[in-house]
Motif scaffolding. Structure first.
Motif, PDB file in Angstrom:
ATOM      1  N   GLY A 148      33.969 -38.568  12.529  1.00  0.00           N
ATOM      2  CA  GLY A 148      32.719 -39.213  12.909  1.00  0.00           C
ATOM      3  C   GLY A 148      32.971 -40.107  14.098  1.00  0.00           C
ATOM      4  O   GLY A 148      34.080 -40.160  14.631  1.00  0.00           O
ATOM      5  N   ASN A 169      24.822 -33.666  -2.505  1.00  0.00           N
ATOM      6  CA  ASN A 169      24.418 -33.594  -1.102  1.00  0.00           C
ATOM      7  C   ASN A 169      25.628 -33.845  -0.206  1.00  0.00           C
ATOM      8  O   ASN A 169      26.433 -34.730  -0.468  1.00  0.00           O
ATOM      9  CB  ASN A 169      23.340 -34.639  -0.794  1.00  0.00           C
ATOM     10  N   ILE A 170      25.716 -33.078   0.857  1.00  0.00           N
ATOM     11  CA  ILE A 170      26.813 -33.248   1.811  1.00  0.00           C
ATOM     12  C   ILE A 170      26.283 -34.022   3.007  1.00  0.00           C
ATOM     13  O   ILE A 170      25.332 -33.615   3.673  1.00  0.00           O
ATOM     14  CB  ILE A 170      27.379 -31.889   2.248  1.00  0.00           C
ATOM     15  N   LEU A 171      26.916 -35.170   3.266  1.00  0.00           N
ATOM     16  CA  LEU A 171      26.542 -36.022   4.392  1.00  0.00           C
ATOM     17  C   LEU A 171      27.599 -35.917   5.483  1.00  0.00           C
ATOM     18  O   LEU A 171      28.770 -35.678   5.195  1.00  0.00           O
ATOM     19  CB  LEU A 171      26.415 -37.478   3.926  1.00  0.00           C
ATOM     20  N   PRO A 172      27.202 -36.114   6.750  1.00  0.00           N
ATOM     21  CA  PRO A 172      28.186 -36.027   7.831  1.00  0.00           C
ATOM     22  C   PRO A 172      29.230 -37.137   7.743  1.00  0.00           C
ATOM     23  O   PRO A 172      29.053 -38.129   7.037  1.00  0.00           O
ATOM     24  CB  PRO A 172      27.332 -36.170   9.095  1.00  0.00           C
ATOM     25  N   ARG A 193      28.091 -37.428  16.623  1.00  0.00           N
ATOM     26  CA  ARG A 193      27.470 -38.571  17.296  1.00  0.00           C
ATOM     27  C   ARG A 193      28.488 -39.155  18.276  1.00  0.00           C
ATOM     28  O   ARG A 193      29.684 -39.107  18.029  1.00  0.00           O
ATOM     29  CB  ARG A 193      27.064 -39.640  16.277  1.00  0.00           C
ATOM     30  N   PRO A 206      31.317 -40.323   8.110  1.00  0.00           N
ATOM     31  CA  PRO A 206      30.755 -41.658   8.252  1.00  0.00           C
ATOM     32  C   PRO A 206      31.121 -42.375   9.539  1.00  0.00           C
ATOM     33  O   PRO A 206      30.384 -43.242   9.990  1.00  0.00           O
ATOM     34  CB  PRO A 206      31.329 -42.404   7.047  1.00  0.00           C
ATOM     35  N   GLU A 260      33.457 -35.080   5.715  1.00  0.00           N
ATOM     36  CA  GLU A 260      32.117 -35.197   5.124  1.00  0.00           C
ATOM     37  C   GLU A 260      32.220 -35.969   3.818  1.00  0.00           C
ATOM     38  O   GLU A 260      33.299 -36.156   3.273  1.00  0.00           O
ATOM     39  CB  GLU A 260      31.513 -33.813   4.878  1.00  0.00           C
ATOM     40  N   ILE A 261      31.075 -36.395   3.342  1.00  0.00           N
ATOM     41  CA  ILE A 261      31.008 -37.117   2.072  1.00  0.00           C
ATOM     42  C   ILE A 261      29.998 -36.408   1.180  1.00  0.00           C
ATOM     43  O   ILE A 261      28.921 -36.016   1.639  1.00  0.00           O
ATOM     44  CB  ILE A 261      30.563 -38.583   2.296  1.00  0.00           C
ATOM     45  N   LYS A 262      30.345 -36.242  -0.097  1.00  0.00           N
ATOM     46  CA  LYS A 262      29.426 -35.625  -1.050  1.00  0.00           C
ATOM     47  C   LYS A 262      28.897 -36.696  -2.000  1.00  0.00           C
ATOM     48  O   LYS A 262      29.663 -37.403  -2.645  1.00  0.00           O
ATOM     49  CB  LYS A 262      30.133 -34.532  -1.849  1.00  0.00           C
ATOM     50  N   ILE A 263      27.561 -36.799  -2.058  1.00  0.00           N
ATOM     51  CA  ILE A 263      26.905 -37.751  -2.957  1.00  0.00           C
ATOM     52  C   ILE A 263      25.825 -36.995  -3.723  1.00  0.00           C
ATOM     53  O   ILE A 263      24.897 -36.441  -3.126  1.00  0.00           O
ATOM     54  CB  ILE A 263      26.275 -38.933  -2.179  1.00  0.00           C
TER      55      ILE A 263
END
Length: 135
Positions: free
Chosen positions: A50, A23-26, A82, A28, A17-20
């Motif tokens: 991913g 916020n935690i995004l799935p 995905r 990439p 995951e990526i934190k920006i």
């Protein structure tokens, strides 16, 4: 990955995951464009959470191969939310995926991850077990 020839000299491990900004995004994923050639050294592999998107085209395939005749350690896709898509790819010179904490029987493993493979060739792979799909 942009079109062109690239040498991968170490494991390519993408984060879960990526934190920006809190916020935690799935994960990439990895997209490899038509006409790209990736040459892997013997200690390198791809490990990701991913989707793997290989967008080759007829007469402009994506090539994943060994660097200077060394077998490379393959591809592992884990829990991708995905589907992966491999189209017009040439993937060769693989050995089963193994590293410090990985010891898999196959060269390409999709664990709890969907994949669609079309118009692609797999060649010069060590042992008989090229793919594993686990749920």
């Amino acid at each position: 990955v942009k079109q062109g020839n690239h040498v991968i000299r170490e494991p390519l491990e993408l984060p879960e995951e990526i934190k920006i900004n809190g916020n935690i995004l799935p994960a990439p994923g990895l997209k490899i464009n038509a006409g790209t050639e990736l040459s892997f050294t013997s200690n390198s592999y791809i490990k990701m959470h991913g989707p793997l998107i290989i967008n080759g085209e007829e007469r402009k395939e994506v090539v994943l191969e060994s660097y200077k005749g060394q077998r490379w350690k393959g591809i592992l896709v884990i829990n991708s939310d995905r589907p992966s898509k491999i189209n017009h790819a040439i993937i060769q010179d693989l050995s089963p995926t193994s590293a410090k904490y990985l010891d898999l029987p196959s060269a390409i493993t999709f664990y709890n991850s969907e994949v669609e493979i079309t118009n692609s060739d797999f060649d010069k792979t060590e042992k008989n077990n090229l793919f594993d799909f686990f749920r």
